[in-house]
Design a protein around this motif. Structure first.
Motif, PDB file in Angstrom:
ATOM      1  N   ALA A 133      14.463   1.966  -2.201  1.00  9.64           N
ATOM      2  CA  ALA A 133      14.485   1.860  -0.737  1.00  9.64           C
ATOM      3  C   ALA A 133      15.823   2.375  -0.191  1.00  9.64           C
ATOM      4  CB  ALA A 133      14.241   0.413  -0.306  1.00  9.64           C
ATOM      5  N   ARG A 134      16.919   1.977  -0.841  1.00  7.47           N
ATOM      6  CA  ARG A 134      18.241   2.469  -0.415  1.00  7.47           C
ATOM      7  C   ARG A 134      18.302   3.980  -0.518  1.00  7.47           C
ATOM      8  NH1 ARG A 134      20.222  -2.114  -2.374  1.00  7.47           N
ATOM      9  NH2 ARG A 134      20.243  -1.322  -4.511  1.00  7.47           N
ATOM     10  N   GLU A 135      17.810   4.520  -1.620  1.00  9.74           N
ATOM     11  CA  GLU A 135      17.823   5.985  -1.793  1.00  9.74           C
ATOM     12  C   GLU A 135      16.999   6.681  -0.723  1.00  9.74           C
ATOM     13  OE1 GLU A 135      16.544   6.972  -5.772  1.00  9.74           O
ATOM     14  OE2 GLU A 135      18.126   5.721  -6.648  1.00  9.74           O
ATOM     15  N   ALA A 136      15.959   5.972  -0.219  1.00  9.75           N
ATOM     16  CA  ALA A 136      15.096   6.547   0.821  1.00  9.75           C
ATOM     17  C   ALA A 136      15.701   6.354   2.217  1.00  9.75           C
ATOM     18  CB  ALA A 136      13.706   5.922   0.747  1.00  9.75           C
ATOM     19  N   GLY A 137      16.871   5.720   2.292  1.00 10.61           N
ATOM     20  CA  GLY A 137      17.563   5.581   3.577  1.00 10.61           C
ATOM     21  C   GLY A 137      17.529   4.185   4.160  1.00 10.61           C
ATOM     22  N   CYS A 138      16.856   3.266   3.498  1.00  5.44           N
ATOM     23  CA  CYS A 138      16.781   1.881   4.004  1.00  5.44           C
ATOM     24  C   CYS A 138      17.998   1.112   3.500  1.00  5.44           C
ATOM     25  CB  CYS A 138      15.492   1.213   3.535  1.00  5.44           C
ATOM     26  SG  CYS A 138      14.006   2.054   4.065  1.00  5.44           S
ATOM     27  N   THR A 139      19.142   1.344   4.164  1.00  6.90           N
ATOM     28  CA  THR A 139      20.386   0.751   3.682  1.00  6.90           C
ATOM     29  C   THR A 139      20.582  -0.671   4.187  1.00  6.90           C
ATOM     30  OG1 THR A 139      21.494   1.817   5.550  1.00  6.90           O
ATOM     31  CG2 THR A 139      21.591   2.955   3.417  1.00  6.90           C
ATOM     32  N   ASP A 140      19.789  -1.077   5.173  1.00  2.87           N
ATOM     33  CA  ASP A 140      20.020  -2.387   5.787  1.00  2.87           C
ATOM     34  C   ASP A 140      18.784  -3.272   5.740  1.00  2.87           C
ATOM     35  OD1 ASP A 140      22.141  -3.778   6.703  1.00  2.87           O
ATOM     36  OD2 ASP A 140      21.963  -3.142   8.806  1.00  2.87           O
ATOM     37  N   GLY A 141      17.841  -2.931   4.885  1.00  4.13           N
ATOM     38  CA  GLY A 141      16.670  -3.786   4.728  1.00  4.13           C
ATOM     39  C   GLY A 141      15.366  -3.017   4.749  1.00  4.13           C
ATOM     40  N   PHE A 142      14.342  -3.692   4.292  1.00 10.69           N
ATOM     41  CA  PHE A 142      13.005  -3.089   4.161  1.00 10.69           C
ATOM     42  C   PHE A 142      12.035  -4.227   3.944  1.00 10.69           C
ATOM     43  CE2 PHE A 142      15.066  -3.338   0.069  1.00 10.69           C
ATOM     44  CZ  PHE A 142      14.091  -3.848  -0.765  1.00 10.69           C
ATOM     45  N   ARG A 143      10.761  -3.895   3.736  1.00  9.24           N
ATOM     46  CA  ARG A 143       9.747  -4.925   3.500  1.00  9.24           C
ATOM     47  C   ARG A 143       8.918  -4.546   2.290  1.00  9.24           C
ATOM     48  NH1 ARG A 143       6.896  -6.105   8.700  1.00  9.24           N
ATOM     49  NH2 ARG A 143       8.732  -7.409   8.966  1.00  9.24           N
ATOM     50  N   THR A 144       8.546  -5.554   1.501  1.00 10.29           N
ATOM     51  CA  THR A 144       7.603  -5.325   0.414  1.00 10.29           C
ATOM     52  C   THR A 144       6.331  -6.114   0.694  1.00 10.29           C
ATOM     53  OG1 THR A 144       8.440  -7.167  -0.895  1.00 10.29           O
ATOM     54  CG2 THR A 144       9.412  -4.998  -1.316  1.00 10.29           C
ATOM     55  N   LEU A 145       5.212  -5.593   0.167  1.00  5.28           N
ATOM     56  CA  LEU A 145       3.916  -6.242   0.389  1.00  5.28           C
ATOM     57  C   LEU A 145       2.985  -5.925  -0.782  1.00  5.28           C
ATOM     58  CD1 LEU A 145       2.015  -7.666   2.615  1.00  5.28           C
ATOM     59  CD2 LEU A 145       1.235  -5.351   3.067  1.00  5.28           C
ATOM     60  N   ILE A 146       2.308  -6.946  -1.271  1.00  9.50           N
ATOM     61  CA  ILE A 146       1.275  -6.744  -2.293  1.00  9.50           C
ATOM     62  C   ILE A 146      -0.017  -7.338  -1.764  1.00  9.50           C
ATOM     63  CG2 ILE A 146       0.509  -7.254  -4.646  1.00  9.50           C
ATOM     64  CD1 ILE A 146       3.439  -7.488  -5.485  1.00  9.50           C
ATOM     65  N   ASN A 147      -0.986  -6.482  -1.440  1.00 13.47           N
ATOM     66  CA  ASN A 147      -2.310  -6.973  -1.059  1.00 13.47           C
ATOM     67  C   ASN A 147      -3.054  -7.347  -2.333  1.00 13.47           C
ATOM     68  OD1 ASN A 147      -2.043  -6.521   1.766  1.00 13.47           O
ATOM     69  ND2 ASN A 147      -2.418  -4.346   1.440  1.00 13.47           N
ATOM     70  N   CYS A 148      -3.726  -8.494  -2.300  1.00 12.90           N
ATOM     71  CA  CYS A 148      -4.394  -8.971  -3.516  1.00 12.90           C
ATOM     72  C   CYS A 148      -5.839  -9.353  -3.236  1.00 12.90           C
ATOM     73  CB  CYS A 148      -3.624 -10.159  -4.099  1.00 12.90           C
ATOM     74  SG  CYS A 148      -4.309 -10.730  -5.659  1.00 12.90           S
ATOM     75  N   GLY A 149      -6.753  -8.610  -3.854  1.00 15.63           N
ATOM     76  CA  GLY A 149      -8.166  -8.978  -3.819  1.00 15.63           C
ATOM     77  C   GLY A 149      -8.842  -8.734  -2.481  1.00 15.63           C
ATOM     78  N   ARG A 150     -10.079  -9.189  -2.391  1.00 14.53           N
ATOM     79  CA  ARG A 150     -10.900  -8.968  -1.196  1.00 14.53           C
ATOM     80  C   ARG A 150     -10.257  -9.576   0.043  1.00 14.53           C
ATOM     81  NH1 ARG A 150     -14.274 -12.114   1.513  1.00 14.53           N
ATOM     82  NH2 ARG A 150     -14.083 -13.754  -0.046  1.00 14.53           N
ATOM     83  N   VAL A 151      -9.823 -10.820  -0.077  1.00 12.20           N
ATOM     84  CA  VAL A 151      -9.232 -11.499   1.081  1.00 12.20           C
ATOM     85  C   VAL A 151      -7.937 -10.809   1.507  1.00 12.20           C
ATOM     86  CG1 VAL A 151      -8.183 -13.659   1.851  1.00 12.20           C
ATOM     87  CG2 VAL A 151     -10.357 -13.701   0.617  1.00 12.20           C
ATOM     88  N   GLY A 152      -7.179 -10.318   0.532  1.00 13.28           N
ATOM     89  CA  GLY A 152      -5.941  -9.601   0.845  1.00 13.28           C
ATOM     90  C   GLY A 152      -6.161  -8.167   1.277  1.00 13.28           C
ATOM     91  N   ARG A 153      -7.453  -7.760   1.344  1.00 11.68           N
ATOM     92  CA  ARG A 153      -7.854  -6.408   1.756  1.00 11.68           C
ATOM     93  C   ARG A 153      -7.256  -5.327   0.866  1.00 11.68           C
ATOM     94  NH1 ARG A 153      -8.961  -5.720   8.138  1.00 11.68           N
ATOM     95  NH2 ARG A 153      -9.846  -7.743   8.549  1.00 11.68           N
ATOM     96  N   GLN A 154      -7.167  -5.622  -0.426  1.00  8.84           N
ATOM     97  CA  GLN A 154      -6.715  -4.617  -1.377  1.00  8.84           C
ATOM     98  C   GLN A 154      -7.759  -3.507  -1.448  1.00  8.84           C
ATOM     99  OE1 GLN A 154      -5.765  -6.272  -5.186  1.00  8.84           O
ATOM    100  NE2 GLN A 154      -5.288  -4.288  -6.112  1.00  8.84           N
ATOM    101  N   GLU A 155      -7.307  -2.256  -1.344  1.00  4.90           N
ATOM    102  CA  GLU A 155      -8.230  -1.115  -1.380  1.00  4.90           C
ATOM    103  C   GLU A 155      -8.268  -0.453  -2.748  1.00  4.90           C
ATOM    104  OE1 GLU A 155      -7.218   1.596   1.748  1.00  4.90           O
ATOM    105  OE2 GLU A 155      -7.619   0.117   3.322  1.00  4.90           O
ATOM    106  N   VAL A 156      -7.124  -0.327  -3.380  1.00  4.43           N
ATOM    107  CA  VAL A 156      -7.056   0.311  -4.697  1.00  4.43           C
ATOM    108  C   VAL A 156      -6.788  -0.782  -5.732  1.00  4.43           C
ATOM    109  CG1 VAL A 156      -5.856   1.983  -6.137  1.00  4.43           C
ATOM    110  CG2 VAL A 156      -6.216   2.478  -3.707  1.00  4.43           C
ATOM    111  N   TYR A 157      -7.715  -0.908  -6.688  1.00  3.18           N
ATOM    112  CA  TYR A 157      -7.614  -2.000  -7.657  1.00  3.18           C
ATOM    113  C   TYR A 157      -6.811  -1.597  -8.900  1.00  3.18           C
ATOM    114  CZ  TYR A 157     -10.051  -5.406  -4.931  1.00  3.18           C
ATOM    115  OH  TYR A 157     -10.347  -6.321  -3.951  1.00  3.18           O
ATOM    116  N   HIS A 158      -5.592  -1.162  -8.638  1.00  2.78           N
ATOM    117  CA  HIS A 158      -4.530  -1.011  -9.635  1.00  2.78           C
ATOM    118  C   HIS A 158      -3.313  -1.601  -8.925  1.00  2.78           C
ATOM    119  CE1 HIS A 158      -2.360   1.626 -12.830  1.00  2.78           C
ATOM    120  NE2 HIS A 158      -1.407   0.952 -12.175  1.00  2.78           N
TER     121      HIS A 158
END
Ligand code: AMP
Ligand code: ZN
Length: 119
Positions: free
Chosen positions: A74-99
């Motif tokens: 994230a820092r290398e991509a320019g996010c020097t002061d913060g960013f967000r991470t997210l993992i969608n899990c399963g049907r309820v989490g609306r995961q689209e790609v199951y990897h």
């Protein structure tokens, strides 16, 4: 540990092109094809693990690598002061790609509220 029909396994193998950011023995990172922000990339395990719910003790080193690399990339991509991470899990989490994949999102300062629930 590999699903020949999985789109992200194909990206790891190079059978589907991607804009790669990083790769090591355990993980692979690439730009999301439909970015929701100026910075939006995915960090995935090289092993085919369908969802976060399928992660086991044996995967702890890989899961740790996903988290420790998130900040570096994230820092290398320019996010020097913060960013967000997210993992969608399963049907309820609306995961689209199951990897299993972790979204890393940044750019707007600040980012919008985390999740907006209709009341
Ligand atoms: P999720 O809804 O958490 O399963 O997110 C799946 C993500 O994968 C979405 O943000 C898609 O834009 C992204 N995606 C799907 N196919 C590709 C691809 N070929 N290259 C890069 N990102 C992709
Ligand atoms: Zn896969």
């Amino acid at each position: 540990m590999h699903d020949p029909d999985c789109i992200f396994c194909k990206i790891i193998d190079g059978r589907i092109p991607s804009r790669k950011l990083y790769e090591d023995d355990l993980i692979f990172a690439f730009h999301d094809i439909r970015p929701v922000a100026p910075v939006h990339f995915l960090i995935i395990p090289k092993a085919h693990i369908p969802t976060l719910s399928d992660a086991e003790t044996a995967h702890e080193a890989m899961l740790g690598r996903m988290l420790t690399k998130a900040g570096d990339l994230a820092r290398e991509a320019g996010c020097t002061d913060g960013f967000r991470t997210l993992i969608n899990c399963g049907r309820v989490g609306r995961q689209e790609v199951y990897h299993l994949h972790m979204h890393v999102v940044g750019g707007p300062d600040p980012l919008p509220p985390m999740i907006v629930f209709e009341r």
